[in-house]
Design an enzyme around this catalytic site. Structure first.
Site, PDB file in Angstrom:
ATOM      1  N   ASP A  98       0.834  -1.214   0.000  1.00  0.00           N
ATOM      2  CA  ASP A  98       0.000   0.000   0.000  1.00  0.00           C
ATOM      3  C   ASP A  98       0.863   1.257   0.000  1.00  0.00           C
ATOM      4  O   ASP A  98       0.369   2.353  -0.210  1.00  0.00           O
ATOM      5  CB  ASP A  98      -0.958  -0.006   1.201  1.00  0.00           C
ATOM      6  CG  ASP A  98      -0.214  -0.155   2.518  1.00  0.00           C
ATOM      7  OD1 ASP A  98       0.469   0.798   2.932  1.00  0.00           O
ATOM      8  OD2 ASP A  98      -0.301  -1.233   3.139  1.00  0.00           O
ATOM      9  N   ASP A 106       6.675  -5.487   6.489  1.00  0.00           N
ATOM     10  CA  ASP A 106       5.289  -4.998   6.570  1.00  0.00           C
ATOM     11  C   ASP A 106       4.446  -5.965   5.744  1.00  0.00           C
ATOM     12  O   ASP A 106       4.061  -5.673   4.617  1.00  0.00           O
ATOM     13  CB  ASP A 106       5.253  -3.581   5.997  1.00  0.00           C
ATOM     14  CG  ASP A 106       3.835  -3.023   5.936  1.00  0.00           C
ATOM     15  OD1 ASP A 106       2.892  -3.672   6.414  1.00  0.00           O
ATOM     16  OD2 ASP A 106       3.680  -1.912   5.378  1.00  0.00           O
TER      17      ASP A 106
HETATM   18  N1  SAM Z   1      -0.491  -3.502   7.430  1.00  0.00           N
HETATM   19  C1  SAM Z   1      -0.886  -4.766   6.950  1.00  0.00           C
HETATM   20  C2  SAM Z   1      -1.197  -5.796   8.004  1.00  0.00           C
HETATM   21  O1  SAM Z   1      -0.465  -5.914   9.003  1.00  0.00           O
HETATM   22  O2  SAM Z   1      -2.188  -6.486   7.840  1.00  0.00           O
HETATM   23  C3  SAM Z   1       0.042  -5.233   5.913  1.00  0.00           C
HETATM   24  C4  SAM Z   1      -0.215  -4.428   4.679  1.00  0.00           C
HETATM   25  S1  SAM Z   1       0.681  -4.766   3.245  1.00  0.00           S
HETATM   26  C5  SAM Z   1      -0.646  -4.552   2.111  1.00  0.00           C
HETATM   27  C6  SAM Z   1       1.067  -6.489   3.260  1.00  0.00           C
HETATM   28  C7  SAM Z   1       1.663  -6.961   1.959  1.00  0.00           C
HETATM   29  O3  SAM Z   1       2.574  -8.028   2.167  1.00  0.00           O
HETATM   30  C8  SAM Z   1       0.643  -7.492   0.948  1.00  0.00           C
HETATM   31  O4  SAM Z   1       0.473  -6.562  -0.065  1.00  0.00           O
HETATM   32  C9  SAM Z   1       1.258  -8.809   0.449  1.00  0.00           C
HETATM   33  O5  SAM Z   1       1.146  -8.987  -0.938  1.00  0.00           O
HETATM   34  C10 SAM Z   1       2.700  -8.645   0.896  1.00  0.00           C
HETATM   35  N2  SAM Z   1       3.446  -9.901   1.017  1.00  0.00           N
HETATM   36  C11 SAM Z   1       3.021 -11.062   1.571  1.00  0.00           C
HETATM   37  N3  SAM Z   1       3.981 -12.006   1.456  1.00  0.00           N
HETATM   38  C12 SAM Z   1       5.043 -11.424   0.832  1.00  0.00           C
HETATM   39  C13 SAM Z   1       6.322 -11.890   0.421  1.00  0.00           C
HETATM   40  N4  SAM Z   1       6.711 -13.159   0.631  1.00  0.00           N
HETATM   41  N5  SAM Z   1       7.159 -11.016  -0.189  1.00  0.00           N
HETATM   42  C14 SAM Z   1       6.776  -9.727  -0.424  1.00  0.00           C
HETATM   43  N6  SAM Z   1       5.565  -9.253  -0.077  1.00  0.00           N
HETATM   44  C15 SAM Z   1       4.709 -10.076   0.545  1.00  0.00           C
END
Ligand code: SAM
Length: 284
Positions: A88, A158
């Site tokens: 985000d 994050d």
């Molecule tokens: N603030 C949020 C929460 O704690 O629920 C997190 C928000 S952010 C949108 C989380 C992001 O982590 C998602 O967009 C997801 O696609 C990403 N994500 C999950 N696994 C990942 C990985 N292995 N590598 C990179 N990004 C990843």
């Protein structure tokens, strides 16, 4: 006409968090997850991934500021920052508020999260064009494993909850890669879920971080109304012996950018864990 609500039920804690919504603006399933965007009556836009609340326009500042400013004011000279996940872009925006940061790489596995944030949360994406920012769309586990040793000052994880694509971001092997990628004195900070609902997870994370070579550790709680239980945390770990309860408080007080939650007093208070957390975490 009956009201519409988006409700996230959190079975492990037998509770739910809900928001009155006007409309579902978008939903799509990517190779990684299902992303939905809602327009709410009182909390602005909502982003939901696989049924779990990610961000609301109204309260994301709590999470984003606490994921960034304590760590960046604890490191002596945070120049090279990596954000894992964070699609985000709110965390990236807070990182780039720090003038000392020379380069910030965001490694998000799912490009669609960022593209939807650009449309529905443009305020969170306002630093994306900063010359110091690099947006990569890749698996954070692989990216960190392939980093040049000692090439980062701060790594911020994050991510979504430790299921699906984020599962590999919560184990000793990943923390070992982070430890190798950080320079001496470097900091890892990771969102560590709810202190009241996920204490075992927090303990397991800290144990795995310690086994991976991290020495000092601190879990900082903060309010987050849109997440299960309304209370969340981040866990900081340092490569090197210096404790995490000393930070650049004078620099935090002299900051020239706006914050809505973070200040040096909030930072100090977050370092004093509530009694049950202090006791539970004293052995991990
Ligand atoms: N603030 C949020 C929460 O704690 O629920 C997190 C928000 S952010 C949108 C989380 C992001 O982590 C998602 O967009 C997801 O696609 C990403 N994500 C999950 N696994 C990942 C990985 N292995 N590598 C990179 N990004 C990843």
């Amino acid at each position: 006409m009956s009201e519409m609500w988006f409700t996230e039920q959190h079975a492990p804690s037998g509770s739910s968090v809900g928001f009155r919504v006007r409309a579902k603006l978008h939903e799509e399933t990517t190779p990684f997850q299902t992303i939905a965007i809602y327009d709410s009556t009182d909390w602005g836009r909502l982003m939901v991934i696989d049924g779990c609340m990610m961000v609301t326009s109204r309260d994301n500042f709590l999470y984003h500021e606490m994921m960034v400013h304590p760590a960046l004011y604890t490191h002596g000279a945070p120049r090279r920052v990596v954000v894992i996940g964070g699609g985000d872009c709110g965390t990236l925006r807070e990182v780039l508020r720090h003038a000392e940061v020379a380069r910030a790489v965001q490694v998000e596995i799912d490009e669609r999260v960022t593209r939807l944030a650009e449309i529905h949360f443009p305020e969170l994406c306002e630093a994306n064009a900063d010359a110091r920012a690099e947006l990569r769309f890749d698996d954070g586990v692989r990216y960190i494993a392939e980093m040049v040793p000692g090439s980062a000052d701060v790594i911020i994880v994050d991510s979504t909850d430790p299921v699906g694509p984020a599962e590999g971001l919560f184990n000793e092997a990943f923390y070992r890669s982070c430890h190798r990628a950080l320079g001496e004195g470097g900091l890892l900070v990771q969102q560590s879920e709810s202190p009241i609902a996920h204490l075992e997870l927090i303990r397991a994370m800290r144990t795995a971080m310690r086994k991976a070579g991290f020495r000092a550790m601190a879990t900082l709680p903060f309010p987050q109304p849109c997440y299960p239980t309304g209370w969340w945390s981040c866990t900081m770990a340092r490569k090197g012996p210096n404790p995490l309860d000393v930070f650049r408080a004078a620099d935090a007080d002299a900051r020239t950018f706006p914050t809505r939650y973070y200040n040096s007093g909030v930072h100090r208070a977050a370092l004093c864990p509530p009694e049950f957390l202090r006791v539970a975490l004293s052995e991990s």
